[in-house]
Enzyme design. Sequence first.
Site, PDB file in Angstrom:
ATOM      1  CE  LYS A  22      -0.732  -6.174 -16.521  1.00 35.33           C
ATOM      2  NZ  LYS A  22       0.340  -5.511 -16.323  1.00 35.33           N
ATOM      3  CG  HIS A  58       4.076  -3.715 -13.329  1.00 34.17           C
ATOM      4  ND1 HIS A  58       4.253  -4.860 -13.824  1.00 34.17           N
ATOM      5  CD2 HIS A  58       3.832  -3.564 -12.343  1.00 34.17           C
ATOM      6  CE1 HIS A  58       3.904  -5.675 -12.878  1.00 34.17           C
ATOM      7  NE2 HIS A  58       3.398  -4.897 -11.962  1.00 34.17           N
ATOM      8  CB  SER A  63      -3.490 -10.121  -8.959  1.00 35.91           C
ATOM      9  OG  SER A  63      -2.174 -10.246  -8.618  1.00 35.91           O
ATOM     10  CE1 TYR A 108       3.803  -9.670 -11.077  1.00 29.97           C
ATOM     11  CE2 TYR A 108       2.281 -10.762  -9.355  1.00 29.97           C
ATOM     12  CZ  TYR A 108       2.726  -9.735 -10.160  1.00 29.97           C
ATOM     13  OH  TYR A 108       2.115  -8.514  -9.901  1.00 29.97           O
ATOM     14  CB  THR A 146       3.091 -10.407 -14.984  1.00 28.22           C
ATOM     15  OG1 THR A 146       1.730 -10.218 -15.265  1.00 28.22           O
ATOM     16  CG2 THR A 146       3.783  -8.935 -14.821  1.00 28.22           C
ATOM     17  CE1 TYR A 157       2.137  -2.355  -3.094  1.00 33.08           C
ATOM     18  CE2 TYR A 157       0.024  -2.781  -3.815  1.00 33.08           C
ATOM     19  CZ  TYR A 157       1.201  -3.164  -3.599  1.00 33.08           C
ATOM     20  OH  TYR A 157       1.684  -4.206  -4.204  1.00 33.08           O
ATOM     21  NE  ARG A 195       6.401  -1.102  -7.413  1.00 38.43           N
ATOM     22  CZ  ARG A 195       5.777  -2.271  -7.639  1.00 38.43           C
ATOM     23  NH1 ARG A 195       4.967  -2.844  -6.478  1.00 38.43           N
ATOM     24  NH2 ARG A 195       5.829  -3.227  -8.724  1.00 38.43           N
TER      25      ARG A 195
END
Length: 386
Positions: free
Chosen positions: A251, A275, A106, A129, A155, A24, A164
Amino acid sequence: MIISASTDYRAAAQRRLPPFLFHYIDGGAYGEHTLRRNTADLADIALRQRILKNMSDLSLETQLFGEKLAMPVVLAPVGLTGMYARRGEVQAARAAAQKGIPFTLSTVSVCPIEEVAPAIDRPMWFQLYVLKDRGFMRSALERAQAAGVKTLVFTVDMPTPGARYRDAHSGMSGPNAAARRMLQAVTHPQWAWDVGLNGKPHDLGNVSAYRGKPTTLEDYIGWLAANFDPSISWQDLAWIREFWKGPMIIKGILDPEDAKEAVRFGADGIVVSNHGGRQLDGVLSTAHALPAIADAVKGDITILADSGIRSGLDVVRMIALGADGVMLGRAFVYALAAAGEAGVVNLLNLIEKEMRVAMTLTGAKSIADITSDSLVQVTQRRLDGL
């Protein structure tokens, strides 16, 4: 395992972590081409060696957003950091504070704002976010302010998630994911004891506090996917700029025009970032995107950069390309997973030593002395020609 370089921590982390967690943090989006280019392009940049300079008073100190830093490095926001070591966000924040640099929490951390902020003696940064649930966003901002956070990292490069593919193979997602993760935990007893048993609760502290109930890994994936907002625009961010009185950093900038928009918007800083290669595969590496952005807005806004930075030499390269400072993500998580707070402190010590060597041998006594002149110009022309 012997740790002699900052890059050694990746292998150490892979030994300790269950595969779903290692892959991850280690993986990227789609075919992972941008992920690989991030590190390869930085490594290809040639530093310009200079000799017989008096470097006895070399200093790595700098200032970002009115805050004194021992070196131009910030620990980046990384989701689920608390799954990599027991109460991982707290350990990483303590390591950063010990080294005189900021830690960025975060939105999707395991440890909540109220647990991390009191653990250190300097203000942490907070990352948010763009989400459909504006109530959550406002609540998170209010909680961050109440905890003494001064600097907000916003972000903007996740209006939709990147694919992913590694996650489906590793057990983070995909068929029978929960069962595969359980089996992996059993076969990694050090992690299972330190984090699996003694690192609870394993939920998203900031999200759970708002929802009023625990947020498991499956809940996290579902909640976040439902809250991505592809309709977001600069106009939608105006209320945040009005609400947040401290420094605000955007960001996820990769294009000079977006950097100019950030200046017009009134942002205090930007992070030139893809990212970590985890969103849109095939975009420019940060090292290739940074020079044009610096040409467009340097002096008008503070420029940070991330993605691909693994060593002190990489920090010097990014600053020479136009950044005022850098953010470390994967690099510190590898160290945290391998050896906790002490591992992150040692990583930062190694990066500091590597920076000192690079600055000494390029004739840069201060961070301000690291410029494009610190690079071999044939390398600079190749970057500019893209």
